[in-house]
Design a protein around this motif. Sequence first.
Motif, mmCIF file in Angstrom:
data_model
loop_
_atom_site.group_PDB
_atom_site.id
_atom_site.type_symbol
_atom_site.label_atom_id
_atom_site.label_comp_id
_atom_site.label_asym_id
_atom_site.label_seq_id
_atom_site.Cartn_x
_atom_site.Cartn_y
_atom_site.Cartn_z
ATOM 1 N N ARG A 1 43.944 -20.716 -13.042
ATOM 2 C CA ARG A 1 45.087 -20.276 -12.244
ATOM 3 C C ARG A 1 46.302 -21.127 -12.561
ATOM 4 N NH1 ARG A 1 45.877 -24.909 -9.949
ATOM 5 N NH2 ARG A 1 44.441 -25.789 -8.463
ATOM 6 N N ALA B 1 49.597 -22.250 -10.438
ATOM 7 C CA ALA B 1 49.867 -22.247 -9.001
ATOM 8 C C ALA B 1 51.220 -22.854 -8.643
ATOM 9 C CB ALA B 1 48.740 -23.002 -8.291
ATOM 10 N N PRO B 2 52.303 -22.206 -9.046
ATOM 11 C CA PRO B 2 53.602 -22.767 -8.700
ATOM 12 C C PRO B 2 53.943 -22.512 -7.222
ATOM 13 C CG PRO B 2 53.898 -20.655 -9.770
ATOM 14 C CD PRO B 2 52.412 -20.930 -9.777
ATOM 15 N N SER B 3 54.786 -23.368 -6.683
ATOM 16 C CA SER B 3 55.345 -23.107 -5.353
ATOM 17 C C SER B 3 56.632 -22.340 -5.569
ATOM 18 C CB SER B 3 55.654 -24.423 -4.638
ATOM 19 O OG SER B 3 54.469 -25.162 -4.488
ATOM 20 N N ASP C 1 51.900 -20.754 -4.248
ATOM 21 C CA ASP C 1 51.630 -21.774 -3.230
ATOM 22 C C ASP C 1 52.792 -21.823 -2.245
ATOM 23 O OD1 ASP C 1 49.346 -22.231 -4.603
ATOM 24 O OD2 ASP C 1 49.710 -24.352 -5.048
ATOM 25 N N SER D 1 44.682 -25.305 -1.593
ATOM 26 C CA SER D 1 44.308 -25.193 -2.993
ATOM 27 C C SER D 1 42.786 -25.240 -3.156
ATOM 28 C CB SER D 1 44.969 -26.330 -3.771
ATOM 29 O OG SER D 1 44.655 -26.225 -5.129
ATOM 30 N N ARG E 1 46.398 -29.221 -14.852
ATOM 31 C CA ARG E 1 47.672 -29.497 -14.190
ATOM 32 C C ARG E 1 48.187 -30.843 -14.651
ATOM 33 N NH1 ARG E 1 45.029 -29.589 -8.113
ATOM 34 N NH2 ARG E 1 43.648 -31.376 -8.391
ATOM 35 N N HIS F 1 48.824 -35.207 -10.626
ATOM 36 C CA HIS F 1 47.843 -34.706 -9.647
ATOM 37 C C HIS F 1 46.501 -35.445 -9.694
ATOM 38 C CE1 HIS F 1 49.846 -31.306 -7.767
ATOM 39 N NE2 HIS F 1 50.350 -30.964 -8.937
HETATM 40 N N1 GLU Z 1 51.511 -25.909 -6.208
HETATM 41 C C1 GLU Z 1 50.975 -27.067 -6.853
HETATM 42 C C2 GLU Z 1 52.053 -27.659 -7.745
HETATM 43 O O1 GLU Z 1 52.921 -26.934 -8.172
HETATM 44 C C3 GLU Z 1 49.771 -26.687 -7.672
HETATM 45 C C4 GLU Z 1 49.033 -27.820 -8.260
HETATM 46 C C5 GLU Z 1 47.689 -27.384 -8.780
HETATM 47 O O2 GLU Z 1 47.647 -26.837 -9.874
HETATM 48 O O3 GLU Z 1 46.712 -27.512 -8.069
HETATM 49 O O4 GLU Z 1 52.080 -28.844 -7.986
#
Ligand code: GLU
Length: 440
Positions: free
Chosen positions: A5, A7-9, A41, A187, A201, A205
């Motif tokens: 996936r 997963a952008p905000s 997200d 998440s 990612r 993180h």
């Molecule tokens: N929304 C998170 C971010 O943009 C996703 C991080 C992830 O891939 O879990 O940092």
Amino acid sequence: MTVTRFAPSPTGYLHIGNLRTALFNYLIARKAGGQFILRLDDTDPERSKPEYADAIKEDLEWLGLVWDRVETQSVRLDRYEAAADELRAMGRFYECFETPVELDLKRKKQLNMGRPPVYDRAALALLEAEKDALRAERGAGHWRFKLDHQRIEWTDGILGDRSIDAASVSDPVLIRGDGQFLYTLASVCDDIDFGITDVVRGSDHVTNTATQIQIISALGGTVPGFAHHSLLTGPKGEALSKRLGTLSLRDMRARGVEPMALLSLMARLGSSDPVEVFGTIDELVAGFDITHFGASPTKFDEDDLDPLSARFLSSLDFGDVAAQIAALGVPKAIAPKFWDVVRDNIGVRAEMADWWSLFRDGARPLVTDENREFVAEAFAMLPEMPFDSDTWGNWTAAVKEKTGRKGRGLFMPLRHAVTGRERGPEMADVMALMQVAPKL
Ligand code: GLU
């Protein structure tokens, strides 16, 4: 099946750093014949905007990074609530009432004593009556996940074997005082429910990963494979974080960067494989191996994109650009020749229009004062239209004979005068494409 996936905000436009994450996850899924999920997200209702979600999709479509489905966190709040209840029932979730100022003070004290600024779990000692009193005074508390104080270990797809002492990390806040679910819990629930097998990612993180591994296990999920790519820096190694706003994918699109140039660079930058300009995403997929990427920060220079775009364009066949050339109004009979002549002389597609306007209407001549008389004399000797591929050779031979000029002194002033430019394609080709006779 491999499921990844991105997963952008949706709180801003995608930038080059996001692209790296999106691309790696996309390539891993495609290479394995698996699925690639776009996950929005958007648990922060204030900062998340539908127009950013649309812009993210538009940017990914422009790049050709097609997702198999979209998931949205804001419609899954019941699921996160249920997960929170589960953690509460297990005694792994506790309510805390410290204000940000109090937490800050605690951190400063710990640092002063030379200790890591880890949350001291003071709230664990609160009696129910004390919590009631705090709730009455301060409103609902925030909720932390109680980490198991063991070492958390995983083999990272890029960083190799990692081991983090859970005691060196604060118990993560999963629900804020205002009830907002934080990404860390959302998440994890999503990764479990959507069967995510591989998470790639940024290395910012890494600590999240340690805590999320424990949360996933507590909720009975299977821990996915993790890989943390290095963060991008500017060309001199400077932090890019502040400049990322200016490195948005839409800005690059607007300035004519070719998607395949961008993807080709990002699929190789920071790896042991050389940067090549790939013609299709399928070729990128075939040549991708995440284990070839290194852990050290990766230098990104936006200027590298221009030559790559030019190389990509020059590799295109006429068929790839025929529609665009027709839209410029280039007659069918000369369109293939037009492409042959301009393909090595454009950095962005928009420049095709500049060349066409030169061939169609002629250029404003570029003539120095000392060459003005010579050019006038030469122009007076131009043959009748239409020109063909012999025009340049015959014409310059005649001008040479008449004026005695030769070599660069003959050819350069004529090139500049005919095209209005310092450089460009072979002049025989240029002349053959001219639809009007050059004039001074
Ligand atoms: N929304 C998170 C971010 O943009 C996703 C991080 C992830 O891939 O879990 O940092």
